[in-house]
Design an enzyme around this catalytic site. Structure first.
Site, PDB file in Angstrom:
ATOM      1  N   SER A 122    -107.525  18.474  32.926  1.00 45.01           N
ATOM      2  CA  SER A 122    -107.631  19.751  32.509  1.00 45.01           C
ATOM      3  C   SER A 122    -107.643  20.134  30.698  1.00 45.01           C
ATOM      4  CB  SER A 122    -106.510  20.789  33.154  1.00 45.01           C
ATOM      5  OG  SER A 122    -106.832  20.998  34.348  1.00 45.01           O
TER       6      SER A 122
ATOM      7  N   SER B 273    -109.081  23.003  33.525  1.00 42.52           N
ATOM      8  CA  SER B 273    -108.741  24.187  33.363  1.00 42.52           C
ATOM      9  C   SER B 273    -108.276  24.929  32.198  1.00 42.52           C
ATOM     10  CB  SER B 273    -107.506  24.278  34.362  1.00 42.52           C
ATOM     11  OG  SER B 273    -106.456  23.709  33.967  1.00 42.52           O
TER      12      SER B 273
ATOM     13  N   LYS C 153    -102.014  28.031  26.138  1.00 38.95           N
ATOM     14  CA  LYS C 153    -102.505  28.321  27.526  1.00 38.95           C
ATOM     15  C   LYS C 153    -101.824  29.362  28.277  1.00 38.95           C
ATOM     16  CE  LYS C 153    -104.242  25.398  31.356  1.00 38.95           C
ATOM     17  NZ  LYS C 153    -104.392  24.262  32.203  1.00 38.95           N
TER      18      LYS C 153
END
Lengths: 436, 522
Positions: free
Chosen positions: B171, B147, B66
């Site tokens: 997330s 997210s 990420k």
């Protein structure tokens, strides 16, 4: 150590005065709160202030001052870690300081807290209009010692700081070197008429010498008194509700709770009680008679011990345990200065020689060899010294036309051996009696 | 910038060889070239390192990271204009561990800006599109969740074996649910946060996304270790304590599906809000029935503070964010935007305000403002402190229902409240991961106001409590029929398994058993 806010220090505080009012001819009524910062090794700036809301004469002279638009340049994270509210290192202490030969006062210590110096060193180059940031010092630790409003004059403030400095050096928690930024003062001054509650506080930050601090207190107060009528009133009204800085404290989630077991606590106590020998050394100095068989003045001894010996050791980045001078030698050195065989300047110079190249020889012989015996010395060695001084002064005046330059040149030639007062009177006498 | 990177991989690869693990990596890069322009999961793709050893524990695995986890060889933008040109000088501990164990860090994945969002639509790189919808006929543009949407989409689209995400309030688990893959948020403090760009430190966890439980566990085992650079990293002795306790009751040596036999599974009654789609409840019922046949004991439990958890979470997370994001002022970090010529330069704040207003997205600004308010002197007690108290209540709820104590508890006066016998204690909790399946991107409340923008927070009700408790939680896809009764395509949805702190091995084993059972009865 994750901590909360000291809203206490921002809010109301009750006026505390147990001491009898004393007339001060400079202005009526004094109140000084000294907030003194202590750095383990680094300089810091104060970032929690809005720029230009409380400028002192000293702020303007402070190196690294930046254009206001760049004021927070040197705070990389945008926050500072402190333990000032939930669990300060210590609270409710006191420090006894002498205010005259016979009396002393108690200054209450509100708390001692640790803070992270998160600021960098920033310098502004006016030629290129660029700011340079040095992050070397960001993140070092700082100990803040907060006193209660118990100080009533610049002199008391000065004594307070010097006393603290001695203690910190003696216990080894700081080298206390103000000129290097290891020790700094934030002073809060508030003024009131006799019988009135204390006036609005004025804070002067980052004072890096006792002399500056005392001057700042003397200068800042009348300025603000004038400012009370005018717009400047706003500027100094630090603690009113609408102007109070909102620090937005938050417990740092990255710092957990430190749990100390009984066992651990005891081992810490043991550490705190370790005496590095300085107290014993001081006692030895006090107990031995001086060269002329008299009792040594403990105040003088303490001054030399904490400011000169510990000061020079810390400047050499050494601790007291590295001190090569025996108590006898150091005592002799102080005696030589006290009986004016050598000047204070020479004494410090001699001390530096002794620290650099330790020796067990007599200090007086050493001083003679190094030609440090005072020029106006009235001691047994000083028979020809006065005439030598006069000769030097005359030569100096003859060599240079300007009095000021002559003064400086005179001092240089004597290599610090000239007693300042004696030289001044002699030069004045010579200048007045025999125009050059 | 993104397309340029992709084009590089469209060109004939110089690394085409006959070595199988090597060609896997090449294969994944080809999939990225083909699918990423539509999915938008990757924002940077690495060059294949020819020197990667092939005999290490994670050799042959390509892992995406990420974009809020620091990598020294690829930029770390956090999907923010603020850090668009930022490359970290160091690797996050978790990245270093992956590389040391032979994994191929294949690229950086899209996410919501600084991890703030549930749909991966708040990104300077544009929204991530759920790959499942793109492969349908006709294609549908649905959210991949957020997210860590880019990480989930990358795994679901077959662009990599696994991906690292971060999970502050769900997330990792939510995108895993929307994309039909496995998403693990480990116990707080098990994976080092050194190098993870902080959103809310007390909640942030590095999570793992993969298409199956075994891969998830494989990655997890090699990145969980004590790290002195993360002050919140769990000490080895605490890890050992929790592990010993878990192993005592759940010997992992037994066949995976046997773990279900005798397992006490709690179903928290507060985790079925009215907004939850009825179909999801049906899927969970099916799963529960399946688990019962394998000898699990299903226990209804109550976690009464759950309804306040969401408010507590948003106050705490925003407060921490407002402090953590203070550093992005355009001076040290972030792209500096010069002030307008007529700006009052005597006000420092105006100079920073411009940079921050232009570089932070809407959602980030909203949370910074909320957090700043919650920490202001007037609101501190009513908001921040109150939220902390609620968080403790949420933790107490969990400690009351679990059979094992919380060894990570940071409370000195930790009271074991197991004495309450409203319910007998349970080993794990089970509940749906989401209130619905992946929403269409067109229904995303990106620009709209009012109801819709709040509904994106309601979803977090199911994931936030485990974050507040610092507990391990894993979302595993529930078995969903391909099409419903009306012949419409059924979208995946996950079930969450939540355990006491440090029981990550247990929940991975339970997840593995569920995975096997669901396959067997197909």
């Amino acid at each position: 150590m994750s901590l909360f806010a000291s809203r206490v220090s921002l809010g109301r505080r009750s006026f505390y005065d147990l001491r009898t009012y004393q007339e001060d001819p400079r202005w009526p009524g004094w109140q000084v709160i000294s907030r003194q910062k202590l750095f383990s090794e680094s300089l810091t700036s104060n970032l929690d202030d809005s720029p230009n809301t409380h400028v002192s004469p000293f702020d303007a002279a402070y190196p690294g001052t930046l254009p206001v638009t760049l004021f927070l340049l040197d705070l990389p994270s945008g926050y500072q870690i402190t333990n000032n509210t939930v669990s300060p290192v210590a609270t409710n202490g006191e420090l006894e300081i002498p205010v005259s030969d016979s009396s002393s006062i108690i200054v209450r210590i509100k708390q001692i807290q640790l803070e992270q110096v998160h600021t960098a060193k920033s310098t502004f180059d006016p030629r290129t209009s660029k700011s340079y940031i040095d992050l070397n010092r960001a993140g070092t630790g700082l100990m803040e010692i907060v006193s209660e409003p118990d100080i009533r004059s610049p002199e008391e403030a000065g004594t307070y700081v010097r006393t603290l400095q001695s203690i910190l050096r003696a216990v080894g928690s700081s080298d206390g070197n103000m000129e290097q930024g290891s020790l700094r003062c934030d002073v809060n001054v508030s003024l009131n008429r006799k019988g009135d509650p204390p006036g609005t506080r004025c804070e002067i930050k980052n004072l890096n010498s006792v002399r500056f601090m005392m001057a700042a207190i003397s200068l800042a107060v009348p300025q603000e008194t004038r400012g009370f009528d005018e717009n400047t009133f706003e500027t100094f009204r630090l603690r009113s509700k609408e102007d109070a800085p909102d620090y937005r404290y938050m417990p740092d989630p990255n710092l957990g709770v430190l749990v100390l077991s009984e066992e651990k606590q005891q081992s810490l106590d043991v550490l705190l009680n370790v005496d590095n020998g300085v107290v014993h050394y001081f006692e030895q100095l006090c107990q031995a008679p001086s060269r002329n068989g008299q009792k040594r003045d403990p105040a003088v001894l303490l001054n030399w011990l904490t400011h000169e010996l510990l000061g020079q050791l810390s400047a050499r980045q050494e601790t007291f345990s590295a001190n090569p001078l025996s108590a006898e030698q150091f005592g002799e050195l102080i005696d030589l200065v006290q009986e004016r065989t050598i000047t204070g300047t020479s004494g410090k110079l001699l001390l530096r020689y002794m620290l650099t190249s330790p020796s067990s020889r007599s200090l007086e012989k050493f001083a003679t060899e190094l030609e440090l015996i005072a020029l106006d010395s009235t001691s047994s060695l000083g028979s020809s010294a006065s005439t030598e001084l006069e000769g030097l002064c005359k030569a100096a005046i003859a060599a240079l036309p300007s009095e000021v330059t002559a003064f400086r040149a005179g001092n240089k030639n004597s290599r610090g051996r000239a007693d300042a007062a004696a030289t001044r009177s002699l030069v004045e006498k010579l200048v007045l009696s025999k125009p050059v | 910038m993104r397309t340029n990177v992709i084009k590089k991989w469209l060109s004939p690869s110089p690394f085409r060889t006959h070595i199988s693990w090597y060609s896997t990596h090449v294969h994944h890069r080809e999939v990225i070239s083909a699918k990423n322009p539509a999915v938008n999961a990757f924002v940077h793709v690495s060059e294949l390192s020819p020197s990667t050893a092939n005999n290490l524990p994670l050799s042959g695995l390509s892992v995406a990271v990420k974009d809020n986890i620091a990598t020294s060889r690829l930029p770390t933008t956090c999907s923010s204009a603020m850090l668009q040109n930022f490359t970290s000088p160091f690797d996050a501990t978790v990245v270093k561990l992956l590389e040391q164990n032979g994994a191929d860090i294949i690229g950086k994945t899209n996410c919501d800006e600084f991890g703030m969002g549930s749909l991966n639509i708040h990104s300077v790189h544009g929204p991530v599109k759920n790959p499942i919808g793109l492969s349908q006929a006709p294609a549908e543009e649905r959210s991949a969740g957020g997210s860590s949407g880019g990480s989930a989409a990358a795994v679901a689209a077959g662009m990599c074996h696994a991906a690292l995400g971060t999970d502050t309030g769900g997330s990792v688990r939510l995108p895993a649910s929307y994309c039909g893959i496995v998403g693990l948020k480990p116990s707080y403090g098990l994976i080092s946060r050194w190098g993870v760009v902080s959103y809310a430190d007390s909640l942030d966890c590095v999570g793992i996304l993969a298409s199956d439980v075994d891969t998830t566990r494989r990655i997890f085992e090699h990145v969980t270790s004590y790290d002195s650079r993360d002050p919140t990293s769990a000490l080895q002795e605490i890890r050992d304590k929790a592990r010993r306790h878990t192993e005592e009751f759940f010997p992992f040596s037994q066949p995976p599906d046997r773990i279900i036999n005798g397992l006490r599974i709690g179903i928290p009654q507060e985790y079925f809000p009215s907004e939850m789609s009825p179909a999801i409840i049906e899927h969970l019922r099916t799963l529960i029935a399946l688990l019962k046949t394998q000898g699990a004991t299903i226990v209804p439990v109550s976690l009464p503070s759950t309804s306040y958890a969401l408010s507590s979470y948003y106050v705490l997370a925003s407060a921490e964010a407002s402090s953590n994001l203070a550093r992005y002022d355009g001076v040290q970090y972030g792209s500096y935007v010069p002030p307008d010529p007529d700006t009052d330069l005597t006000k420092t704040s105006k100079v920073y305000a411009r940079t921050r207003s232009l570089n932070f997205g809407e959602e980030v600004q909203k949370r910074i403002l909320l957090g700043t308010y919650a920490l202001s002197a007037d609101a501190f007690d009513n908001y921040f402190l109150q939220a902390r108290r609620v968080r403790q209540l949420v933790k107490n709820d969990f400690n009351r229902v679990f059979s094992m104590p919380n060894y990570f508890s940071d409370s000195i006066n930790y009271v074991d409240e197991n004495t309450s016998d409203d319910h007998p204690p349970v080993d794990v909790l089970l509940h749906p991961s989401a209130i619905r399946t992946a929403p269409l991107l067109t229904e995303s409340p990106s620009a709209s106001e009012g109801d819709t923008s709040l509904s994106s927070y309601v979803q977090d009700v199911l994931t936030v409590p485990a974050s507040l408790g610092g507990l391990p939680a894993l979302s595993i896809p529930m078995k969903v029929p391909q099409k419903d009764n009306d012949g419409k395509v059924q979208w995946p949805v996950g079930a969450s398994i939540v355990g006491q702190w440090g029981t990550d091995d247990l929940i991975l084993s339970v997840a593995r058993a569920i995975e096997t059972l669901q396959t067997q009865c197909q």
